[in-house]
Structure formats: C-alpha cells, structure tokens
Design a protein around this motif. Structure first.
Motif, PDB file in Angstrom:
ATOM      1  N   LEU A 244       0.824  -1.200   0.000  1.00  0.00           N
ATOM      2  CA  LEU A 244       0.000   0.000   0.000  1.00  0.00           C
ATOM      3  C   LEU A 244       0.863   1.256   0.000  1.00  0.00           C
ATOM      4  CD1 LEU A 244      -2.552   1.752   0.499  1.00  0.00           C
ATOM      5  CD2 LEU A 244      -2.345   1.163   2.927  1.00  0.00           C
ATOM      6  N   ASN A 245       1.877   1.290   0.860  1.00  0.00           N
ATOM      7  CA  ASN A 245       2.699   2.486   0.968  1.00  0.00           C
ATOM      8  C   ASN A 245       3.579   2.702  -0.256  1.00  0.00           C
ATOM      9  OD1 ASN A 245       2.393   3.957   3.673  1.00  0.00           O
ATOM     10  ND2 ASN A 245       2.334   1.804   4.258  1.00  0.00           N
ATOM     11  N   LEU A 246       3.934   1.634  -0.935  1.00  0.00           N
ATOM     12  CA  LEU A 246       4.672   1.786  -2.183  1.00  0.00           C
ATOM     13  C   LEU A 246       3.791   2.457  -3.231  1.00  0.00           C
ATOM     14  CD1 LEU A 246       7.468   1.126  -3.306  1.00  0.00           C
ATOM     15  CD2 LEU A 246       6.534  -0.998  -4.179  1.00  0.00           C
TER      16      LEU A 246
ATOM     17  N   GLN B  55       6.846  14.403   2.510  1.00  0.00           N
ATOM     18  CA  GLN B  55       6.046  13.398   3.205  1.00  0.00           C
ATOM     19  C   GLN B  55       5.965  12.117   2.378  1.00  0.00           C
ATOM     20  OE1 GLN B  55       2.160  14.757   4.387  1.00  0.00           O
ATOM     21  NE2 GLN B  55       1.612  12.810   5.345  1.00  0.00           N
ATOM     22  N   ALA B  56       5.809  12.272   1.058  1.00  0.00           N
ATOM     23  CA  ALA B  56       5.763  11.099   0.188  1.00  0.00           C
ATOM     24  C   ALA B  56       7.106  10.395   0.160  1.00  0.00           C
ATOM     25  CB  ALA B  56       5.342  11.509  -1.219  1.00  0.00           C
ATOM     26  N   ILE B  57       8.191  11.154   0.125  1.00  0.00           N
ATOM     27  CA  ILE B  57       9.527  10.559   0.134  1.00  0.00           C
ATOM     28  C   ILE B  57       9.758   9.788   1.433  1.00  0.00           C
ATOM     29  CG2 ILE B  57      11.983  11.137   0.269  1.00  0.00           C
ATOM     30  CD1 ILE B  57      11.391  13.389  -1.779  1.00  0.00           C
ATOM     31  N   ALA B  58       9.328  10.363   2.556  1.00  0.00           N
ATOM     32  CA  ALA B  58       9.474   9.680   3.840  1.00  0.00           C
ATOM     33  C   ALA B  58       8.642   8.400   3.870  1.00  0.00           C
ATOM     34  CB  ALA B  58       9.061  10.614   4.979  1.00  0.00           C
ATOM     35  N   ARG B  59       7.455   8.429   3.275  1.00  0.00           N
ATOM     36  CA  ARG B  59       6.612   7.233   3.218  1.00  0.00           C
ATOM     37  C   ARG B  59       7.335   6.114   2.463  1.00  0.00           C
ATOM     38  NH1 ARG B  59       1.169   6.116   3.514  1.00  0.00           N
ATOM     39  NH2 ARG B  59       0.653   8.328   3.707  1.00  0.00           N
TER      40      ARG B  59
ATOM     41  N   ARG C 273       7.901  -1.191   0.651  1.00  0.00           N
ATOM     42  CA  ARG C 273       8.752  -2.309   0.267  1.00  0.00           C
ATOM     43  C   ARG C 273       8.203  -2.880  -1.033  1.00  0.00           C
ATOM     44  NH1 ARG C 273      10.960  -0.120   3.706  1.00  0.00           N
ATOM     45  NH2 ARG C 273      12.106  -0.913   5.512  1.00  0.00           N
ATOM     46  N   PRO C 274       9.081  -3.445  -1.843  1.00  0.00           N
ATOM     47  CA  PRO C 274      10.502  -3.656  -1.668  1.00  0.00           C
ATOM     48  C   PRO C 274      11.313  -2.372  -1.814  1.00  0.00           C
ATOM     49  CG  PRO C 274       9.819  -4.449  -3.793  1.00  0.00           C
ATOM     50  CD  PRO C 274       8.574  -4.037  -3.086  1.00  0.00           C
ATOM     51  N   GLN C 275      12.448  -2.351  -1.127  1.00  0.00           N
ATOM     52  CA  GLN C 275      13.200  -1.116  -0.989  1.00  0.00           C
ATOM     53  C   GLN C 275      13.754  -0.598  -2.299  1.00  0.00           C
ATOM     54  OE1 GLN C 275      15.948  -2.078   2.248  1.00  0.00           O
ATOM     55  NE2 GLN C 275      15.121  -0.360   3.381  1.00  0.00           N
ATOM     56  N   TYR C 276      14.213  -1.473  -3.185  1.00  0.00           N
ATOM     57  CA  TYR C 276      14.884  -0.934  -4.361  1.00  0.00           C
ATOM     58  C   TYR C 276      13.916  -0.146  -5.232  1.00  0.00           C
ATOM     59  CZ  TYR C 276      13.228  -3.927  -8.189  1.00  0.00           C
ATOM     60  OH  TYR C 276      12.469  -4.538  -9.140  1.00  0.00           O
ATOM     61  N   LEU C 277      12.644  -0.501  -5.241  1.00  0.00           N
ATOM     62  CA  LEU C 277      11.684   0.302  -5.984  1.00  0.00           C
ATOM     63  C   LEU C 277      11.331   1.573  -5.232  1.00  0.00           C
ATOM     64  CD1 LEU C 277       9.549  -2.463  -7.622  1.00  0.00           C
ATOM     65  CD2 LEU C 277      10.726  -0.594  -8.761  1.00  0.00           C
ATOM     66  N   ALA C 278      11.349   1.525  -3.917  1.00  0.00           N
ATOM     67  CA  ALA C 278      11.177   2.747  -3.144  1.00  0.00           C
ATOM     68  C   ALA C 278      12.337   3.702  -3.424  1.00  0.00           C
ATOM     69  CB  ALA C 278      11.091   2.423  -1.659  1.00  0.00           C
ATOM     70  N   TYR C 279      13.564   3.194  -3.397  1.00  0.00           N
ATOM     71  CA  TYR C 279      14.725   4.036  -3.686  1.00  0.00           C
ATOM     72  C   TYR C 279      14.663   4.600  -5.108  1.00  0.00           C
ATOM     73  CZ  TYR C 279      16.991   2.152   0.534  1.00  0.00           C
ATOM     74  OH  TYR C 279      17.318   1.802   1.820  1.00  0.00           O
ATOM     75  N   ARG C 280      14.241   3.766  -6.030  1.00  0.00           N
ATOM     76  CA  ARG C 280      14.143   4.211  -7.423  1.00  0.00           C
ATOM     77  C   ARG C 280      13.123   5.331  -7.557  1.00  0.00           C
ATOM     78  NH1 ARG C 280      12.840  -0.195 -12.127  1.00  0.00           N
ATOM     79  NH2 ARG C 280      12.171   1.225 -13.782  1.00  0.00           N
ATOM     80  N   GLY C 281      11.977   5.193  -6.896  1.00  0.00           N
ATOM     81  CA  GLY C 281      10.974   6.249  -6.935  1.00  0.00           C
ATOM     82  C   GLY C 281      11.469   7.538  -6.321  1.00  0.00           C
ATOM     83  N   ILE C 282      12.198   7.428  -5.202  1.00  0.00           N
ATOM     84  CA  ILE C 282      12.735   8.630  -4.556  1.00  0.00           C
ATOM     85  C   ILE C 282      13.754   9.310  -5.472  1.00  0.00           C
ATOM     86  CG2 ILE C 282      14.091   9.475  -2.604  1.00  0.00           C
ATOM     87  CD1 ILE C 282      12.833   7.167  -0.949  1.00  0.00           C
ATOM     88  N   ALA C 283      14.609   8.521  -6.118  1.00  0.00           N
ATOM     89  CA  ALA C 283      15.598   9.079  -7.047  1.00  0.00           C
ATOM     90  C   ALA C 283      14.903   9.818  -8.192  1.00  0.00           C
ATOM     91  CB  ALA C 283      16.492   7.968  -7.597  1.00  0.00           C
TER      92      ALA C 283
END
Length: 322
Positions: A171-173, A193-197, A203-213
């Motif tokens: 959900l959070n992804l 706030q979205a970046i912190a979420r 999760r998974p983290q690598y897609l979270a990191y990719r979105g933040i980048a």
C-alpha cells in the motif's frame, strides 16, 4: 516517455532483493510475496516470477511469458492484470491498457471478501489506469474530466485500504508513488512526506529508492537523486532502467562522459526492453554523445527506425553513434 514517475511502471509490480540472474528465479524456487517479509500474501508463482523478471532482471519478454502463464493459473490476482496493463502502457497499446486496467479493477473487486486490503488497493490501481487510458485515448482536454472522476475513486479506495492497514508495504509503495507524482507536478504540494513514506514504510526497498531518485531528479535535486539511484543500483546492479535513470541524473549534473557509460549499459540488451523505451533511451544517449564530441547527429532520424519497427521489443543491434 522520459522515465518520469508514473504508476504504470510501478503498479505492474515492484520488487526488491539482491539482483539475481533470471536463470535463478524460476517459479518453483523463488515464488513468494515481493512486498512483505512478515505476514506474506498469497501471490502466485508465475506472478512473482514475472515481477522479478521485469523489476529485478529487466527482461520484459521473459516477464511477458510468465504473465501469460499467470493468466492461466493465477487469474484471481489483480497484480497480474496490472502488470499486463503496465506493459501495454510502455508499448503504447492504449486499447489493451484500457482493457486490462478494467480487468485489474474487476478482479480486485472479486478479491474484496477474501482480502479487503489488496482488493481496495487494486481497485484504486484499476481506476488510476482507467484514468490514464482516458488521457491517452482522448487527449488531455477531452480526457481530463473522466481522469478526474477516476482520481476521486482512486482516493476513496486508497483511503479504505489505509483504514484496514496503514503500514502495509505494498500500500505504501503505491501511495508513495501516487503522492510523489502529485508533488512533482503541483507547485503547492510537499514531496517530503511522500519521500518519507517510501523510505520508511514501502517495500521492496529498491523500488522505493528508485521512486525517490526519480522524484529528486524531477525536483532538480540531483545530488539526492544520485544518492538514491545508487542505492537502487546496489540492489539491482544489472537493471537497464536504473542505469538509464542514473545516466539522466549524471547528464543533468553535466557529467556527460560518465552519463554516456550508463546510457551504454542501459542499451546493452535492447532486445529485452520494449522498443519505445529503447528508442527513448537511445535518443537521449545520442543527444548526450553530441555534447561529448560536438559532432552533428540527427538523433531523431537515428531513433525513428527503432520506434517504427514491427517488433514489440528493441532490435538486436542499434544504430551507430560513431
């Protein structure tokens, strides 16, 4: 298509783990929930294999094969149809996008009694993709009213999923990507706030990191974008789209030579990527090479045969930039 934040790239799957060669993640050995280490959900073997093929291996043809199998054996998981819709979006097949966006929503609705969290979540995803279909089919003026109506439905079902379990990684992804898209396109929105979420809950983290980048890139914060794309590359060092993202960031930092190395890595297996994506990466690579050697090149003319080919995937060989 500039590899910008879009839910289609993400809704179709999102996975992290150490980057494995495709031969290691056959369905029987690597099936499981890519989002949750605790309390995993029932995600089928072929669905998981497709997810990993696309988002860890960067192999779209292999992912498509697994999705075809998943349609036969795991037809009750809306993630299957969201991934197929995502591939239709990348291939610019708008009718198939609309068909599978609706199917995502309908299958998610059937899941509501058994799994209301994922049911609500993927009803929201289906509505979002149907809004995207309206914009693609009818254009931003005629399609906007329907897209806005769909957005209201997206927000309603996301809110209901949050009520059920607000800390769910899947959900959070999805919500993190949605919030970032709004934040980078609306001047009054705060992306932090979205970046912190994404960083803390998704999760998974690598897609979270990719979105933040991608978010930091679109916000013009290239040092932070570089930090997070490097985190994504640590987990998925062979993924062509992450190489492409790093090339874009380095180009914005005017590190053109270093950027060209990552464009080349992104294009090292063009036959494993959709042709429209290959064409866009090649075009940006060509423009970057012009900055390096100051030689005239008609990048549009070099790119167009890739876009106009009959195949779904990129060609075995790309035009020379020499």
């Amino acid at each position: 298509m500039k590899n910008r934040l879009n839910l289609f790239q993400f809704c179709s799957g999102l996975a992290i783990a150490s980057c494995l060669h495709l031969s290691f993640f056959t369905p029987s050995l690597q099936a499981g929930d890519p989002f949750r280490q605790q309390n995993p959900q029932a995600i089928g073997d072929h669905t998981e294999a497709a997810f990993k093929a696309i988002f860890i291996g960067g192999d779209y043809p292999q992912g498509q094969q697994y999705l075809q199998q998943a349609q036969q054996t795991e037809a009750d998981d809306p993630l299957v149809y969201a991934m197929i819709a995502s591939m239709a979006y990348i291939d610019q097949d708008w009718e198939q996008l609309g068909e599978y966006a609706t199917q995502t929503r309908e299958v998610a609705k059937a899941l509501m009694e058994e799994n209301p969290l994922r049911g609500n979540l993927y009803i929201a995803v289906g509505h979002f993709m149907e809004g995207g279909y309206a914009l693609a089919k009818d254009g931003p003026v005629r399609g906007a009213p329907q897209a806005l109506n769909q957005l209201q439905e997206v927000l309603k079902f996301i809110k209901e999923a949050e009520r059920i379990r607000g800390d769910d990684p899947e959900l959070n992804l999805i919500k993190g990507y949605m919030d970032l898209m709004l934040a980078v396109n609306l001047p009054f929105a705060d992306p932090q706030q979205a970046i912190a979420r994404l960083e803390n809950l998704a999760r998974p983290q690598y897609l979270a990191y990719r979105g933040i980048a991608m978010a930091y890139r679109d916000l013009g914060d290239y040092p932070n974008a570089l930090e997070y794309v490097n985190l994504a590359l640590t987990a998925t060092p062979n993924h062509p789209e992450v190489h492409y993202l790093k090339a874009q960031i380095l180009k914005e930092l005017e590190q053109w030579q270093a950027a060209q190395g990552f464009f080349n890595r992104a294009l090292s297996r063009p036959q494993m990527l959709p042709k429209y994506l290959v064409a866009q990466i090649f075009f940006e690579s060509c423009q970057n090479q012009r900055k390096i050697d100051q030689k005239p090149r008609n990048c549009d003319a070099l790119r167009d045969p890739i876009k106009e080919g009959n195949q779904i995937w990129g060609p075995e060989r790309l035009p020379s930039l020499d």
